[in-house]
Design a protein around this motif. Structure first.
Motif, PDB file in Angstrom:
ATOM      1  N   SER B 611       0.811  -1.202   0.000  1.00  0.00           N
ATOM      2  CA  SER B 611       0.000   0.000   0.000  1.00  0.00           C
ATOM      3  C   SER B 611       0.856   1.269   0.000  1.00  0.00           C
ATOM      4  CB  SER B 611      -0.968  -0.009   1.198  1.00  0.00           C
ATOM      5  OG  SER B 611      -2.087   0.782   0.907  1.00  0.00           O
ATOM      6  N   LEU B 612       1.841   1.266  -0.844  1.00  0.00           N
ATOM      7  CA  LEU B 612       2.664   2.456  -1.058  1.00  0.00           C
ATOM      8  C   LEU B 612       2.216   3.076  -2.382  1.00  0.00           C
ATOM      9  CD1 LEU B 612       6.072   0.862  -0.074  1.00  0.00           C
ATOM     10  CD2 LEU B 612       4.731   2.499   1.275  1.00  0.00           C
ATOM     11  N   ASN B 684       4.027  -6.571   4.933  1.00  0.00           N
ATOM     12  CA  ASN B 684       3.328  -5.883   6.020  1.00  0.00           C
ATOM     13  C   ASN B 684       1.904  -6.376   6.243  1.00  0.00           C
ATOM     14  OD1 ASN B 684       5.402  -3.903   6.784  1.00  0.00           O
ATOM     15  ND2 ASN B 684       5.169  -3.291   4.654  1.00  0.00           N
ATOM     16  N   GLY B 687      -3.708  -6.802   5.311  1.00  0.00           N
ATOM     17  CA  GLY B 687      -4.474  -5.564   5.197  1.00  0.00           C
ATOM     18  C   GLY B 687      -3.906  -4.662   4.118  1.00  0.00           C
ATOM     19  N   LEU B 688      -2.612  -4.439   4.168  1.00  0.00           N
ATOM     20  CA  LEU B 688      -2.002  -3.553   3.175  1.00  0.00           C
ATOM     21  C   LEU B 688      -1.969  -4.213   1.796  1.00  0.00           C
ATOM     22  CD1 LEU B 688       0.865  -1.933   5.284  1.00  0.00           C
ATOM     23  CD2 LEU B 688      -1.423  -1.078   4.808  1.00  0.00           C
ATOM     24  N   VAL B 690      -4.270  -6.190   0.620  1.00  0.00           N
ATOM     25  CA  VAL B 690      -5.626  -6.034   0.078  1.00  0.00           C
ATOM     26  C   VAL B 690      -5.811  -4.630  -0.481  1.00  0.00           C
ATOM     27  CG1 VAL B 690      -8.038  -5.787   0.803  1.00  0.00           C
ATOM     28  CG2 VAL B 690      -6.757  -7.844   1.417  1.00  0.00           C
ATOM     29  N   SER B 692      -3.541  -2.624  -1.659  1.00  0.00           N
ATOM     30  CA  SER B 692      -2.811  -2.515  -2.931  1.00  0.00           C
ATOM     31  C   SER B 692      -3.590  -3.190  -4.045  1.00  0.00           C
ATOM     32  CB  SER B 692      -1.432  -3.190  -2.818  1.00  0.00           C
ATOM     33  OG  SER B 692      -0.566  -2.422  -2.034  1.00  0.00           O
ATOM     34  N   THR B 809      -2.436 -11.692   9.475  1.00  0.00           N
ATOM     35  CA  THR B 809      -3.741 -11.087   9.759  1.00  0.00           C
ATOM     36  C   THR B 809      -3.908 -10.713  11.222  1.00  0.00           C
ATOM     37  OG1 THR B 809      -4.628 -13.288  10.028  1.00  0.00           O
ATOM     38  CG2 THR B 809      -4.972 -12.246   7.906  1.00  0.00           C
ATOM     39  N   CYS B 810      -3.180 -11.373  12.096  1.00  0.00           N
ATOM     40  CA  CYS B 810      -3.264 -11.162  13.550  1.00  0.00           C
ATOM     41  C   CYS B 810      -4.667 -11.409  14.110  1.00  0.00           C
ATOM     42  CB  CYS B 810      -2.816  -9.793  13.947  1.00  0.00           C
ATOM     43  SG  CYS B 810      -1.069  -9.577  13.680  1.00  0.00           S
TER      44      CYS B 810
END
Lengths: 290, 810
Positions: B611-612, B684, B687-688, B690, B692, B809-810
């Motif tokens: 997600s950059l 990372n 979440g990130l 997804v 992206s 996912t934690c």
């Protein structure tokens, strides 16, 4: 906003699935810190030997040369070059500048990932050291109805300004004796305790977190001193969470070129944890485990 | 609905098979039948079938391709040896259509030996001579086969494209299988009605071509009766040899094959029997190796027949177990990528999950077979009950796992690419993840395979391969560069890359169309009847006229995020250290040896999947541009190609032919899978990743798209499989499929493997302990594989591709 780590985490710093933003810089220096790379407000160089050449000679030469450079070079220049033309995996600079707008957009796009009551958590380092950026982003998130949490050391004298913008306020309260507190982590207890007390009356969801560490804060006297302070607060207005000592961040201390000074016997027993929890419970304090 | 109400008029009674065997017995027979299949080490049927086909073709007068093919099908079904096992409750087998060839499940397969999928005579190397099929007989058949128009034209395609295929710039495939026939009318009305329809139309038709078409379809449909009768005779023979329940079973089989095929199915047992014989005919018509024929929405196809006698879930499941075993060919389930899809929604948004959905899921779970592949359509109103069922598949170690489709989004994507509203709910999946309309869509899905990463390598290197030094592509000058200055090469890399890509796509498309022309020599009149051919008399493979309502050709696009990450890394290089521009090209040629520091710099550039913005935007740009090139290309009928961003393990095979790239990927390493980040680059969490992924333009991917999430089971905390199924819904499905609306369509496909590298290594080390049945299912792309059957390189790929750092996912 200077961010040294960003990612999702479940129910560790606030409820549900959360986008956790680790902000660079802290005004405390806790020797047990699990994120030592986030302590220095101007950033830290992290050396990850996993990315050095496998050849021992080359490896040693590179390390030696870089460490010499660390001593001789202007720190700001070195930091800057490690983020730009000399960027690499073995020698890494801790944080990146991320615009508040960009991070806010990221949070908005993440709404469906905030399941089970999740949202955005600001932690550190110490998030309030970048107070203006933090407040701006909290405001923008509130406008978007995104759940917010902050995990803070509670030493900002402007913390209460943020209360209306924070759904879940987590304040670390490490050592109840003021001299030992200052001696161990480098700051006064005064503002911290004032903030906790105020939050206990004014903030609807306050969690006070204590990392329990042998020979730091795990004695009966410590427990009673914590209790003394809690008795000055609105006991219906906060929860307490005891976190037993761990060494998750140990390897990072050496990667950041700092000695990990915590003794090996810093772990606490379940019995000690229970003693604290029972004492607080018996005194009408809500104790939680997450 | 009309069909259901018609069938319900006949409602009542109980299937005869239920009075013969208990469910327990049926289940045991299904499992024993599968063991028989697993023990089958030789697949000789295709050889006899091909021999019968060529004998027939040689003996025929100069007739149309369709008629010749129809007679050839009759010859095949008349001559191939047939058998019925003691464990069969249904007659029929597709074994005789397949050889022991498919690379990825061949333990001898080596990545470096992969040469694409168009070596049509390679099958002759995959059969061991024996007393009957002697070396001389194999050689003779091979030589005859090589002389056929089809093989000669295809060889010409291979010759014309060898410059590009030898280092996997692109590949061409003559597409067999890969459609979803509509056998629903056949089940409902029986075969006679369609033979009559073909016959009537043949009589009335004046156009010679169409007249021949109808005639061929009639002949081909008669092959269905011939095959049924042969099985009926065999069943009768077996009935005469036994007593009691077995006798009853074979008599029931005979009766169904002798009579029900003419009038249509009256219960689930008959429907399944009729379906399987049709499937067998369809596969025999396309010998050898018609991979990836797919069942379609099986729960919708069979529910009316289950409902007719209100067959209970357990009994239906027992019958479906036998149905599923049919799809497993030989010891390694050599017929790959046969898809069966469940659930979904109607065009007006109603959930279409039904009792057959759950019966099929029970059958799948209990049997845990490598084939057919299970897919599930989801939408915002999918019932939680279905997610709960999904949970037990995902969280049982070694169990097969369904792939997931997003109906809400795919309806829109397909609609935007010309699929009519009424057809949308009938999309199914052919093969791995290619959405096609059942009975109406010849997507020619795997016709072309494009390797963007190789194109980037050639663009950066003046058209030369950095692996072999061979000149393959266009020079700098031909690509529009005025100078050979490395800095200028890098500054202009996007423009040159896209120009090169467009040129190569045009070359690829030309050869892809030639391959489609080659395979049009092999007409498929039987299949055409299940693809709308009875409406127009046109073969679905016709090269000049469109036989199916929808037609396209596919292009599987490889290396999108490897290329976009490379562009971002080049930008960083030019921004921060332009003095190294010349070193980059040299470093790539040397696989970064001697340029370790530069390699480190490039490796730390922003990468897709975290997600950059710069990395995600670049990926969006590459995918958009290339998808548009492909979608604007025209196939042999003037229809569009369909972009398909999926790489069925070919990211590994194509990566072997790609040198080092500016993103830091080293020579011969794998490319990114599908649309995913390159292995190891997204670190990372899910979440990130997804976020992206949701930046990409899925509306430009009518051919399909692929994403894989390797999930560590420890991140799902539910107390049981069912709770974990709901967790998957909340943690993965909702955010990925139904999350925040972006500028683009949302993703519409993913699959998962819920395991860890440690677990898989333990399975390999001690298979007796972890997979006592000898089967430990993993999913690679659109297909299940028995992990233990795979070649070591593919096993290793699966382990690495879990890429758990990208999915925390934690």
């Amino acid at each position: 906003m200077r961010v040294f780590q960003l990612g999702f985490n479940y129910s560790q710093d606030g409820p549900g699935n959360r986008l956790v933003i680790h902000m660079q810089g802290c005004n405390m220096f806790c020797p047990w810190c699990s994120n030592p790379e986030g302590i220095d407000p101007s950033g830290t160089i992290i050396i990850d030997e996993n990315f050095l050449p496998s050849d021992k000679f080359l490896r040693d030469e590179m390390l030696k040369s870089f460490k010499n450079e660390l001593k001789s070079q202007n720190k700001d220049n070195l930091h800057s070059s490690l983020r730009t033309n000399r960027r690499n995996q073995a020698f890494r600079f801790s944080y990146e500048e991320r615009p508040v707008d960009e991070l806010t957009q990221l949070a908005i796009r993440s709404k469906d990932l905030f399941y089970d009551g999740g949202g955005v958590t600001f932690t550190g380092g110490e998030a309030t050291l970048q107070f203006a950026e933090l407040k701006t982003m909290l405001t923008l998130l509130s406008e978007e109805n995104i759940n917010t949490a902050i995990e803070t050391n509670g030493t900002s004298n402007k913390l209460s300004e943020l209360f209306p913008l924070i759904n879940h306020l987590i304040i670390d309260y490490k050592i109840p004796f003021s001299n030992f507190h200052r001696e161990t982590v480098g700051t006064s207890l005064k503002i911290l305790e004032k903030n906790i007390r105020k939050a206990s009356y004014e903030h609807p969801d306050l969690t006070i977190r204590t990392p329990l560490i042998h020979n730091i804060n795990d004695s009966k006297a410590d427990a009673l001193k914590f209790l003394d302070f809690y008795n000055t607060c609105n006991k219906k207005g906060f929860k307490v969470e005891i976190l037993p000592y761990h060494e998750y961040g140990k390897i990072k201390w050496s990667q950041c070129g700092m000695a990990y000074t915590m003794p090996k016997d810093s772990y606490v027993t379940e019995k000690t944890v229970s003693f604290f929890e029972n004492l607080f419970n018996e005194n009408d304090i809500n104790v939680i485990r997450t | 609905m009309k069909m259901i109400s018609m069938l319900l008029e006949h409602k009542g009674g109980k299937m005869e098979i239920q009075s013969i065997y208990s469910n327990h017995q049926l289940n045991k027979m299904a499992k024993d039948l599968y063991q028989e299949t697993r023990n089958k080490k030789r697949l000789d049927g295709w050889f006899y079938a091909l021999e019968a086909k060529l004998d027939c073709l040689d003996s025929l007068p100069d007739d149309s391709n369709m008629i010749k093919s129809a007679f050839a099908l009759q010859a095949i079904v008349q001559k191939i040896p047939l058998s019925i096992s003691e464990n069969n409750i249904f007659a029929g087998s597709q074994d005789d259509a397949f050889s022991r060839t498919y690379a990825l499940i061949n333990p001898a397969f080596k990545v470096e030996s992969f040469t694409g999928y168009n070596d049509v005579v390679g099958i002759f190397s995959d059969i061991e001579p024996n007393d009957d099929i002697t070396e001389a007989r194999i050689t003779s058949l091979k030589e005859r086969y090589e002389k056929t128009q089809y093989v000669q034209e295809l060889n010409q395609v291979n010759t014309d494209s060898i410059k590009y295929t030898k280092e996997a710039v692109f590949f061409i495939e003559q597409v067999t299988g890969h459609v979803i026939p509509d056998f629903k009318p056949l089940l409902q009305f029986g075969i006679d009605r369609f033979i009559k329809e073909a016959s009537d139309k043949e009589i009335k038709e004046n156009n010679v071509k169409y007249k021949d078409g109808y005639k061929a379809m009639k002949i081909a449909l008669e092959a269905y009766i011939i095959l049924s009768n042969r099985y009926a005779d065999l069943a009768k023979e077996k009935a005469n040899q036994c007593t009691g329940n077995d006798k009853k079973r074979f008599l029931l089989m005979e009766n169904t094959l002798r009579h029900s095929i003419h009038t249509g199915a009256k219960n689930l047992y008959e429907a399944l029997q009729l379906f399987l014989i049709a499937w067998q005919c369809m596969c025999l018509e396309q010998i050898v190796n018609p991979y990836a024929f797919s069942v379609g929405n099986a729960d919708r196809i069979f529910e009316p027949y289950r409902a007719l006698e209100d067959t209970d879930r357990e009994t239906a499941s027992a019958l479906f177990k036998h149905f599923l075993v049919f799809y497993n060919v030989g010891d390694r389930s050599w017929a790959i990528s046969q898809n069966l899809i469940l659930s979904g929604k109607s065009i007006d948004g109603q959930d279409l999950t039904n009792p057959t959905t759950y019966a099929l899921l029970d059958a799948y779970y209990d049997m845990n077979l490598p084939q057919p592949i299970l897919s599930i359509k989801l939408h915002r109103n999918t019932p939680d009950e279905l997610y709960k069922e999904i949970g037990r598949f995902l969280f049982t170690p070694g169990a097969l796992t369904p792939s997931f489709f997003n109906d809400d989004e795919l309806f829109d994507v397909l609609s935007a690419h010309g699929i009519e509203q009424n057809d949308l709910e009938d999309y199914s999946v052919a093969g791995c993840q290619e959405p096609l309309i059942m009975g109406k869509d010849n997507g020619n899905t795997t016709n072309t395979w494009l390797n963007l990463a190789k194109i980037l390598e050639l663009t950066l290197n003046n058209g030369y391969s950095t692996l072999t030094g061979e000149k393959i592509g266009l020079s700098y000058r031909e690509l529009g560069y005025d100078s050979t200055n490395p800095e200028e090469i890098l500054y202009g890399i996007r423009e040159a890359f896209y120009k090169n890509t467009k040129i190569i796509i045009d070359l690829m498309v030309e050869q892809g169309n030639n391959a489609s022309k080659a395979i049009s020599n092999l007409a498929v009149p039987f299949l055409s009847t299940a693809m709308g051919g009875l409406e127009n008399g046109i073969d679905m493979r016709d090269y000049e006229e469109q036989g199916t309502k929808y037609n396209a050709s596919g292009c599987l696009i490889h290396g999108s995020t490897v290329v976009s990450d490379s562009f971002v890394a080049i930008d960083d290089l030019l921004k921060y250290r332009p003095e190294d521009a010349s070193n980059l090209l040299e470093a790539l040629r040397n696989n970064f040896e001697g340029y370790e520091e530069l390699h480190q710099f490039l490796s730390t550039a922003p990468k897709f999947g975290n997600s950059l913005p710069e990395a995600d935007n670049e990926a969006e740009a590459v995918v958009t541009k290339v998808a548009n090139f492909v979608n604007e290309s025209k196939n042999y009928l003037g229809n569009s190609f369909r972009s398909d961003f999926s790489t069925p393990s070919t990211h590994l095979l194509y990566g072997y032919w790609v040198g080092a790239l500016p993103n830091g990927r080293k020579s011969r390493e794998m490319l990114n899978y599908g649309l995913d980040p390159l292995y190891g680059e997204a670190t990372n969490g899910i979440g990130l990743r997804v976020l992206s992924a949701r930046k990409l333009p899925y509306e430009l991917m009518p051919g399909g798209a692929a994403t894989h999430f390797g999930l560590d089971p420890k991140y799902f905390k539910g107390d049981n499989y069912y709770q974990k199924g709901i967790e998957v819904k909340n943690k993965i499905v909702k955010p990925y499929f139904f999350g925040h609306k972006e500028d683009h369509a949302a993703p519409f496909y993913f699959y998962v493997n819920v395991t860890t590298p440690e677990i898989l290594r333990a399975v390999l080390k001690d298979p007796q302990k972890y997979a006592p049945s000898g089967v430990y299912i993993m999913r690679i792309h659109g297909t299940f594989v028995n992990f233990l059957d795979l070649s070591p390189s593919i096993q290793d790929d699966i382990i690495r591709r879990l890429d758990l750092k990208s999915t925390v996912t934690c």
